[in-house]
Design an enzyme around this catalytic site. Sequence first.
Site, PDB file in Angstrom:
ATOM      1  N   SER A   1      -1.864  -6.242   0.831  1.00 53.27           N
ATOM      2  CA  SER A   1      -2.177  -7.984   1.008  1.00 53.27           C
ATOM      3  C   SER A   1      -2.125  -8.485   2.574  1.00 53.27           C
ATOM      4  O   SER A   1      -2.988  -9.251   2.895  1.00 53.27           O
ATOM      5  CB  SER A   1      -0.971  -8.744   0.315  1.00 53.27           C
ATOM      6  N   HIS A   2      -0.980  -7.924   3.202  1.00 56.25           N
ATOM      7  CA  HIS A   2      -0.846  -8.416   4.565  1.00 56.25           C
ATOM      8  C   HIS A   2      -1.808  -7.882   5.570  1.00 56.25           C
ATOM      9  O   HIS A   2      -1.790  -8.243   6.748  1.00 56.25           O
ATOM     10  CB  HIS A   2       0.660  -8.011   5.052  1.00 56.25           C
TER      11      HIS A   2
ATOM     12  N   THR B   1       9.805  -7.594 -12.667  1.00 58.08           N
ATOM     13  CA  THR B   1       9.194  -8.631 -12.882  1.00 58.08           C
ATOM     14  C   THR B   1       8.302  -9.009 -11.474  1.00 58.08           C
ATOM     15  O   THR B   1       8.750  -8.752 -10.414  1.00 58.08           O
ATOM     16  CB  THR B   1      10.294  -9.866 -12.687  1.00 58.08           C
TER      17      THR B   1
ATOM     18  N   CYS C   1       2.581   7.863  16.151  1.00 63.97           N
ATOM     19  CA  CYS C   1       2.344   7.426  14.721  1.00 63.97           C
ATOM     20  C   CYS C   1       3.128   6.551  14.321  1.00 63.97           C
ATOM     21  O   CYS C   1       2.751   5.678  13.334  1.00 63.97           O
ATOM     22  CB  CYS C   1       2.263   8.781  14.051  1.00 63.97           C
TER      23      CYS C   1
ATOM     24  N   ALA D   1       0.790  -1.032  -0.111  1.00 69.03           N
ATOM     25  CA  ALA D   1      -0.045  -0.083  -0.043  1.00 69.03           C
ATOM     26  C   ALA D   1       0.954   1.369   0.047  1.00 69.03           C
ATOM     27  O   ALA D   1       0.323   2.290  -0.518  1.00 69.03           O
ATOM     28  CB  ALA D   1      -0.855   0.004   1.182  1.00 69.03           C
TER      29      ALA D   1
END
Length: 490
Positions: free
Chosen positions: A290-291, A329, A414, A161
Site C-alpha cells: 500500500s505505501h 482481524t 541493500c 509486501a
Amino acid sequence: MLRQVLRRSLSDSRRPLRSVGSISCSARASGIGMRAYSSQIFKEGMQLETHTDIQSAAREQAQERMGSEALASNNSVLKHAYQESVDHGTRPIYLDMQATTPTDPRVVDTMLKFYTGLYGNPHSNTHSYGWETSQEVEKARKNVADVIKADPKEIIFTSGATESNNMALKGVARFYKKRKNHIITTRTEHKCVLEAARSMKDEGFDVTFLNVNEDGLVSLEELEQAIRPETSLVSVMSVNNEIGVVQPIKEIGAICRRHKVFFHSDAAQAYGKIPIDVDEMNIDLLSISSHKIYGPKGIGALYVRRRPRVRMEPLLSGGGQERGFRSGTLPPPLVVGLGHAAKLMVEEYEYDSAHVRRLSDRLLKGLLSIEQTTLNGSADHRYPGCVNVSFAFVEGESLLMALRDIALSSGSACTSASLEPSYVLHAIGRDDALAHSSIRFGIGRFTTEAEVDYVIKAITERVEFLRELSPLWEMYKDGIDLNTIEWSGH
C-alpha cells in the site's frame, strides 16, 4: 487542478514548518477550487502540514550537534544547503519514492471515518456495525483487484509486501513439499524474498538463485533450463526496487505455465505503475504494498489464483479469515485506505505515468550530463520513476551527507544499516567503487519540475566539490589510467 494543489502541498520543500502538538491535516483555502470530499474541501492554494513537535525537536538537536562542523566549512554550496535544511527549518526535497510514498490526502480523508463512526469489526456478522465495515472492506478488495484485472475473491489482505512474499514462498513450498522441493528465484530480489528462500534451504528445500545480465534482466533460457520436475515455484520481481528494471513477466509466466510451475512476482514497485494483467501474464501469486502507491503503511495484499487453484500452508493460525490463508482481524481504516489508493492509481494512471516519465527524462538528462556518470540497469526496460546513477570518484555516502536538503537513498547499501556494496549492483557487474558511488532517485505523483531542476543543480555542484577533494579524480584528469596502477596494501 486538484492534483497540482496536492503536489504543491506535499512536496514544496521550500515551505517553513510550523510546530504543532499532533499531526494535522489542515487546509488553508484561497482562490478557487471545486472538488469536495467527505470531510474536507480541497481548494486552490491549500497547504498540508504533517509534522510534529518531535520532528521539530529532532531538527534542533541535529542543529546543535552538527551545526559547528557544517558552518565551519569554507564551501558555500554545502553551507547553504545545510543552513536551508536545518537552520531555517525547511523540509528536504523528497526523492525516495522506492522507500515509501507520501499518503495521498484523499486517501487519508477516506480513512478518517473508520476511526470514529465506522469502527465495527468486519468479521462480526450479527449486527450493523460489522455489516457496514465488511461492505466497505469488500469494496476495497474489488478496487485492489481491478488494478491487476483479478477477481476480488483472489485478494488476500496482509500487513504488507514482506508478509505477502513470505506467505507466497513459504506457503506454497511447504504445501507441496512431499512431491516438489525446488524453488527458483533471482539474485536481485528484495531482501525479504532472498531471506525467505534461504530459510527454505534450512528446511531442506533446494533453491536456485538465477544470475541477471548487465542490464539487470533474467535470462529466459536459463530460467527454463533451471526448471525441474520437482520445481514448485518460480519467484521473480516485476520491478526492481534499486534500479527500476522491469523483468519480462509475461514471458516468464508463459514458461511457468508450460511447465506447470506456480509463478509468483513481487510487484511492490510495479503495482499500479505498469500495466499488469494476471491472466494474460499467467501470474499465480502477486505481492502488493500500500505505501508504495500513496496509501497507508501497515497494509498490503497477496493475489492468489483460484483457477487453477494455488494451495498454500498458512503462516498464521487463528480464526481462518481471508479464505483461511491469513488469520486475524482486518484493520478497516488501512484496508479502505489501500482500496482508495488503488482506485486512484487506476483513475490517474495516464496522468501519473506521463508526469513521472517527463520528470524522469528531465532528471536523467541532467544527471548524465555530468562527467563520468552511469545509469545502472537497463535504459529500455525500466520503470521511469526509479533512476539509479553512479557518480565515479565520489563516495555515495559522502554525497548523501552533502545533500542534506534532498532526501535520497544510496545505491551502495541493500539496507540503510549496511555499509556493504549493493548486492543488486554487484549482480549487474558493478565493482565496489561504482557500487559505492551510486544514488537512487525516486520520482512520484507529487514531485515537481522545480524540485527536479533544483536536484540537478545541487547534484552537479556537490559532485564537482567532492571530486575536487579526490586524489583519484585529479589523477584521472591528468590522463592517468587508474587500471594500470599497482596499488600496494599496508
